[in-house]
Design a protein around this motif. Structure first.
Motif, PDB file in Angstrom:
ATOM      1  N   THR A   1      -3.712   0.269  -3.104  1.00 12.83           N
ATOM      2  CA  THR A   1      -2.932  -0.927  -3.452  1.00 12.83           C
ATOM      3  C   THR A   1      -2.014  -0.660  -4.646  1.00 12.83           C
ATOM      4  O   THR A   1      -2.459  -0.166  -5.682  1.00 12.83           O
ATOM      5  CB  THR A   1      -3.887  -2.102  -3.816  1.00 12.83           C
ATOM      6  OG1 THR A   1      -4.704  -2.365  -2.680  1.00 12.83           O
ATOM      7  CG2 THR A   1      -3.109  -3.349  -4.185  1.00 12.83           C
TER       8      THR A   1
ATOM      9  N   HIS B   1       0.833  -1.202   0.000  1.00 12.02           N
ATOM     10  CA  HIS B   1       0.000   0.000   0.000  1.00 12.02           C
ATOM     11  C   HIS B   1       0.860   1.242   0.000  1.00 12.02           C
ATOM     12  O   HIS B   1       1.893   1.282   0.656  1.00 12.02           O
ATOM     13  CB  HIS B   1      -0.935   0.004   1.217  1.00 12.02           C
ATOM     14  CG  HIS B   1      -1.926  -1.099   1.158  1.00 12.02           C
ATOM     15  ND1 HIS B   1      -3.111  -1.004   0.476  1.00 12.02           N
ATOM     16  CD2 HIS B   1      -1.867  -2.340   1.663  1.00 12.02           C
ATOM     17  CE1 HIS B   1      -3.757  -2.151   0.565  1.00 12.02           C
ATOM     18  NE2 HIS B   1      -3.028  -2.974   1.283  1.00 12.02           N
TER      19      HIS B   1
ATOM     20  N   VAL C   1      -4.794   2.045   4.251  1.00 13.94           N
ATOM     21  CA  VAL C   1      -4.659   0.692   3.728  1.00 13.94           C
ATOM     22  C   VAL C   1      -6.020   0.269   3.192  1.00 13.94           C
ATOM     23  O   VAL C   1      -6.862  -0.236   3.915  1.00 13.94           O
ATOM     24  CB  VAL C   1      -4.165  -0.276   4.827  1.00 13.94           C
ATOM     25  CG1 VAL C   1      -4.089  -1.698   4.312  1.00 13.94           C
ATOM     26  CG2 VAL C   1      -2.811   0.189   5.345  1.00 13.94           C
TER      27      VAL C   1
END
Ligand code: GAP
Length: 442
Positions: free
Chosen positions: A141, A131, A136
């Motif tokens: 991502t 990340h 997160v």
């Protein structure tokens, strides 16, 4: 290479500081390795030889060092998000994980022997996700790159507009790649973190038919003529229709006879305009090339040469390794590295420590550092010191003895033949350079 096994390579690598298991004091991390003092030098030498071959000795190839972290859309465009997968099964009994295409699913589990214990195969993406930023979530991502090639594609236009390259031309890059490999046996052959040496050669559609065989020939020549690999340990393997990667029109692997058998070392791929077309589609940015002579506009075709640097290190170790029976029942382990990739080129050894020999040898070693990677060793019997150097593949040993103090000559010992000759110190560097230039593996 008759007597080499993977166990012997692994043990020598650890004993002599070539390669260690990562985080060993914590029990080790699977698929990750550390290159010790000898290993990093060997790896850098192979890398430098490849870099010189590609960017200096070939016309029209420029270098690049793209970042490992890239925009996640890159991997959607390249097809890695949807296609870069291996089929995986788990043993429900012992929890071992296997690639479904590498085992017989009707047979007992190779680890615990339980029958009928495998889960149904499911596709497993090989990219490592992480990340970026503080949050997160799915939007943050990103991936560690699974190949260096995409960095070259996304910088294609930057390179064209900032340098004077004209098609046909290539972009070369060396760097780390990451794959969450399910099976990581065979030491550094297949690891989760590894290095690649890749070159994308951009050419006019249709001319790929000419450049594809050209690059195949060049790459095989590199291994035999530059790295000095035994030609009989290398061969070609053309991909069948079921082996072709999702981006490839045609592909050949250079295979090497590793201790566990013939396996891929490098791929030469005909990738057409697949990648640039995908990036044009996904980024919305024009990826065409305007031919300044004909005024034609097109998306270039690409011939890729893609070698594993860390896999090259394993090849170099395996190819070089020999245990020799010597006269008198003695044996020696010797690595027959090409002198240009050997971690140490010249070791300077005083015959004895006393009578000023050590000081003389030490000074000589310092002088030779300007031209060569050197080592200095004064401990133990001279025969044992030669063996130590043989075992790390040092091609030349220079011995300083009592005559040296009288006539300014030294003994130059050649690793492969163990022959010795007397050389005047002012001639020494040139004699070593000449021997390196003329080196032939016997
Ligand atoms: N850009 C094309 C590409 O990455 P590849 O056949 O997947 O093609 C190219 O990889 C080379 O990279 C292989 O021939 C091998 O030498 C090296 N390589 C790939 N996966 C590796 C791994 N897990 N560990 C070590 N080397 C690897």
């Amino acid at each position: 290479m008759g007597n080499v096994t993977m166990d012997k390579i692994v043990s020598l690598c650890k004993r002599r500081g070539f390669i260690f298991q990562s985080s060993e004091i914590y029990g080790g991390l699977n698929g990750a390795y550390d290159y010790g003092p000898m290993g990093v030098q060997l790896k850098n030498n192979i890398r430098d030889m490849w870099w010189k071959e590609m960017t200096q000795l070939h016309d029209s190839i420029v270098g690049l060092d793209a970042s490992i972290l890239m925009h996640p859309r890159v991997w959607e465009a390249s097809g890695h998000v949807s296609n870069f997968t291996d089929p995986m099964v788990d043993c429900k009994q012992c929890k071992s994980r296997f690639r479904a295409d590498q085992i017989d699913l009707n047979a007992p589990c190779p680890v615990c022997g339980t029958r009928g214990s495998f889960t149904t195969p499911r596709n497993f993406n090989l990219m490592f996700a992480t990340h970026i930023g503080a949050d997160v979530d799915a939007a943050s991502t990103i991936y560690l790159r699974p190949e260096t090639a995409q960095g070259i594609y996304v910088d294609f236009k930057n390179v064209v507009s900032s340098s004077r390259v004209k098609i046909p031309f290539g972009i070369a890059q060396v760097g780390k790649s990451f794959r969450n490999e399910i099976t990581t046996k065979n030491f550094i052959f297949r690891s989760c973190e590894f290095e690649q040496m890749e070159m994308q050669f951009f050419c006019k559609p249709g001319t790929d038919e000419k450049w594809f065989p050209y690059w195949r020939e060049q790459r095989m020549k590199f291994y035999v003529e530059k790295l000095g690999i035994v030609a009989d340990h290398l061969r070609w393997h053309q991909h069948g229709p079921d082996e072709l990667a999702f981006y490839a029109k045609d592909a050949y692997d250079i295979q090497f006879l590793f201790p566990m058998g013939w396996q891929e070392l490098e791929g030469v791929h005909s990738r057409t305009d697949y990648d640039l077309t995908q990036h044009q589609k996904f980024s919305g940015k024009d990826q065409t090339y305007l031919d300044p002579e004909t005024n034609e506009r097109y998306i270039p075709y690409v011939v890729e040469t893609s070698a594993g640097l860390t896999r090259n290190v394993l090849m170099a170790m395996s190819d070089a390794y020999e245990e020799q029976e010597l006269e008198g029942g003695d044996t020696r382990t010797v690595l027959h590295f090409h002198p240009e990739i050997a971690p140490v080129t010249v070791a300077v050894l005083p015959l004895v420590k006393k009578d000023g020999l050590a000081e003389f040898a030490n000074k000589l070693e310092h002088e030779l550092r300007e031209d060569f990677a050197t080592d200095y060793d004064q401990s133990g019997a001279i025969g044992r010191r030669y063996r130590r150097q043989d075992e790390v593949g040092t091609p030349y040993c220079v011995t300083v003895d009592y005559d040296t103090l009288q006539d300014n000559t030294v003994t130059l010992r050649f690793r492969d033949s163990m022959e010795q000759e007397r050389v005047a110190i002012p001639e020494l560097a040139n004699r070593i350079k000449k021997a390196t230039k003329e080196y032939k593996r016997v």
